[in-house]
Design an enzyme around this catalytic site. Structure first.
Site, PDB file in Angstrom:
ATOM      1  N   LYS A   1       4.225  -5.431   8.760  1.00  0.00           N
ATOM      2  CA  LYS A   1       3.852  -6.363   7.701  1.00  0.00           C
ATOM      3  C   LYS A   1       4.519  -5.946   6.412  1.00  0.00           C
ATOM      4  CE  LYS A   1       0.475  -6.714   4.717  1.00  0.00           C
ATOM      5  NZ  LYS A   1       1.127  -7.402   3.564  1.00  0.00           N
TER       6      LYS A   1
ATOM      7  N   GLU B   1      -6.564   4.109  -1.938  1.00  0.00           N
ATOM      8  CA  GLU B   1      -7.723   3.250  -1.719  1.00  0.00           C
ATOM      9  C   GLU B   1      -7.527   2.384  -0.474  1.00  0.00           C
ATOM     10  OE1 GLU B   1      -7.617   4.755  -5.690  1.00  0.00           O
ATOM     11  OE2 GLU B   1      -6.112   3.569  -4.620  1.00  0.00           O
TER      12      GLU B   1
ATOM     13  N   GLY C   1      -5.361   2.984   1.903  1.00  0.00           N
ATOM     14  CA  GLY C   1      -5.216   3.885   3.033  1.00  0.00           C
ATOM     15  C   GLY C   1      -6.540   4.217   3.684  1.00  0.00           C
TER      16      GLY C   1
ATOM     17  N   GLU D   1       0.961   7.557   4.158  1.00  0.00           N
ATOM     18  CA  GLU D   1       1.714   8.138   3.039  1.00  0.00           C
ATOM     19  C   GLU D   1       1.184   7.439   1.796  1.00  0.00           C
ATOM     20  OE1 GLU D   1       3.794   8.595   0.056  1.00  0.00           O
ATOM     21  OE2 GLU D   1       5.413   7.489   1.038  1.00  0.00           O
TER      22      GLU D   1
ATOM     23  N   CYS E   1       5.467   7.116  -5.653  1.00  0.00           N
ATOM     24  CA  CYS E   1       4.258   7.874  -5.331  1.00  0.00           C
ATOM     25  C   CYS E   1       4.398   9.336  -5.729  1.00  0.00           C
ATOM     26  CB  CYS E   1       3.938   7.753  -3.848  1.00  0.00           C
ATOM     27  SG  CYS E   1       5.327   8.117  -2.762  1.00  0.00           S
TER      28      CYS E   1
ATOM     29  N   GLU F   1      -3.836   7.876 -10.761  1.00  0.00           N
ATOM     30  CA  GLU F   1      -2.450   7.453 -10.573  1.00  0.00           C
ATOM     31  C   GLU F   1      -2.215   6.137 -11.312  1.00  0.00           C
ATOM     32  OE1 GLU F   1       0.729   7.171  -6.943  1.00  0.00           O
ATOM     33  OE2 GLU F   1      -1.223   6.238  -6.620  1.00  0.00           O
TER      34      GLU F   1
END
Length: 512
Positions: free
Chosen positions: A207, A263, A265, A282, A316, A413
């Protein structure tokens, strides 16, 4: 508030969001009737619904793509299941898999300019960067993984209690893999995911990020052209809840690989529990860049600036927490301010642009909200901190100091071109400094800047992160594993390590 000029429209511009700087091939594809790739065919969504893709440089619509949902997911997963269990992919040799990956790499390389322009168009990143980084790194990843197709080896094992047995292991593909990729490096993340899965013999349902589907859809055309059998790779477009969630939860999926926020993940991990499918994640980061007083200040400041401002800070592993020794702190902050002020901002397709817009209005609101929070909590904005230009999702590169550990800009983050600078003193030993660097729920990456090689290696040992750079930042290679400690994820991407994500180990013992 600054403004930038829009070049006059040309005959290749058929949508408001299509930049006239696009080459003919990229413009023709971007403006075409887009379809998903399922079981070797390009098809619309079962529902017939579509959704718009926006140009982040001006907020206008580039095109419409299919709005996939659970019905499309089910079609794609069943196609991947059939291809894995009984299709030609089931018996194809490892050497043939490697050749297909190499051919895909060759085709991608032949279309470097087109892919760089498409990546810049819907992501916003400078086309000059996409041309020399995103596309070549994706090409290299496919070639590197093509080599591994013939090298996923088992081993023979002598048993401790008897000699009349032959015991050995084999590595087998895990099966049908659901892969959900982010919007910050759309093409490269597709390569990171597809390369190892295909090399070891898995089939894939991927996706794409709804904000940036163009290079993934164009890659699907190259996958078909390269000759991958139907159902081996399926590529969907859609939003997280109607498309990503049912993909992660589907009972015919054996493994989920996700790159994105921590979040989401956590939601992916929960969705995968139904049939206990394997999961790799990741996720996010709040990576420290630590500058010691003996560092090469020119290189350290330039490196720290690149660590946070590269890709509009939408990395990231961005060096978003800057630590500098008190004796050089003012010099470092001044240097970071100067570096930020010199960055040329503009549309990604402008060849002179060094920093483009953030990817979406949602991301723009998120980043500017964090900057506002920092102001309200008493942090000092040295440079930047405001919107750039009167349209599009541009945020000025921002340097923040006078911060406290409990401020949101320090702890959370941001995922934008925003760095928070903190000083450390001479009476702090390496253990105390490492404790500050580790004072985060994340553990993705860090950089250490010093001429003292002993201190550098000691800090590398003490910092709890998956990647430590010494006197550099953002150095990647297909052979280097990448992933995080703590809430930065599970498992590793790239290198030989990633093959473990997509294989099962079977032990076989024969009585002789």
């Amino acid at each position: 508030m600054a403004t930038f000029a829009t070049p006059p429209a040309t005959e290749t511009t058929t949508h408001l969001g299509l930049d006239p700087r696009l080459g003919n091939h990229a413009a023709a594809f971007a403006g075409s009737n887009h379809k998903m790739f399922i079981d070797g065919q390009f098809v619309p969504a079962v529902s017939g619904k579509t959704f718009p893709v926006f140009n982040p440089a001006n907020g206008e619509v580039i095109c419409e793509v299919p709005a996939g949902d659970h019905l499309d997911v089910d079609k794609a997963v069943k196609a991947a299941r059939k291809a894995f269990d009984s299709g030609p992919w089931h018996t194809i040799s490892p050497s043939a898999r490697g050749k297909l990956l190499w051919k895909l790499a060759d085709l991608l390389e032949q279309h470097t300019d087109e892919f760089a322009e498409l990546e810049s168009l819907d992501n916003g990143k400078p086309v000059s960067v996409a041309r020399v980084a995103d596309v070549p790194l994706a090409v290299d990843l496919f070639r590197y993984m093509a080599g591994w197709a013939t090298k996923t080896l088992g081993s023979t094992i002598p048993l401790s209690w008897g000699h009349e047995f032959l015991s050995y292991t084999v590595r087998e593909p895990i099966g049908v893999v659901a892969q959900i990729i982010p919007w910050n490096f759309p093409l490269l993340m597709a390569a990171w995911k597809l390369g190892p899965a295909l090399a070891v013999g898995c089939t894939v349902v991927m996706k794409l990020a709804e904000q940036t589907p163009l290079t993934g859809l164009r890659l699907a055309q190259l996958i078909a052209e390269a000759g991958f059998p139907p159902g081996v790779v399926n590529i969907l477009t859609g939003f997280g809840e109607p498309c990503g969630a049912p993909l992660a939860a589907h009972d015919l999926v054996d493994k989920v690989a996700f790159t994105g926020s921590t979040e989401v993940g956590k939601l992916i991990a929960k969705a995968a529990t139904g049939n206990l499918k394997k999961v790799t994640l990741e996720l996010g980061g709040k990576s420290p860049a630590i500058i010691f007083p003996d560092a090469d200040m020119g290189a350290a400041i330039a490196g720290a600036a690149s660590a946070i401002f590269f890709n509009q800070g939408q990395c990231c592993c961005a060096g978003s927490r800057l630590f500098a020794h008190e004796s050089v702190f003012d010099q470092v902050v001044e240097g970071m301010n100067e570096a930020a002020q010199k960055i040329k901002m503009g549309p990604g397709l402008d060849p002179f642009t060094e920093m483009g817009p953030l990817v979406s209005e949602e991301q723009f609101d998120r980043v500017t909200g964090y900057i506002k929070s920092g102001r309200e909590q008493g942090a000092r904005i040295g440079t930047g901190g405001d919107r750039a230009f009167d349209r599009g999702y541009f945020v000025q590169p921002t340097v923040i100091s006078d911060v406290k550990p409990d401020m949101k800009v320090v702890a959370e983050e941001i995922f934008g071109p925003v760095v928070v600078a903190q000083k450390f003193s001479s009476n702090e030993d390496l253990d105390k400094l490492a404790a500050q660097a580790n004072d985060t729920v994340y553990g993705l990456a860090a950089s250490v800047w010093t001429r003292d090689i002993s201190a550098a290696h000691k800090m590398a040992r003490r910092i709890k992160a998956g990647t430590i750079w010494i006197n550099c930042h953002n150095v990647f290679d297909a052979a280097l594993p990448f992933g995080g400690y703590k809430q930065s994820g599970w498992g590793r991407e790239m290198g030989a390590e990633v093959l473990n994500n997509y294989t099962e180990v079977k032990a076989i013992t024969v009585a002789l």
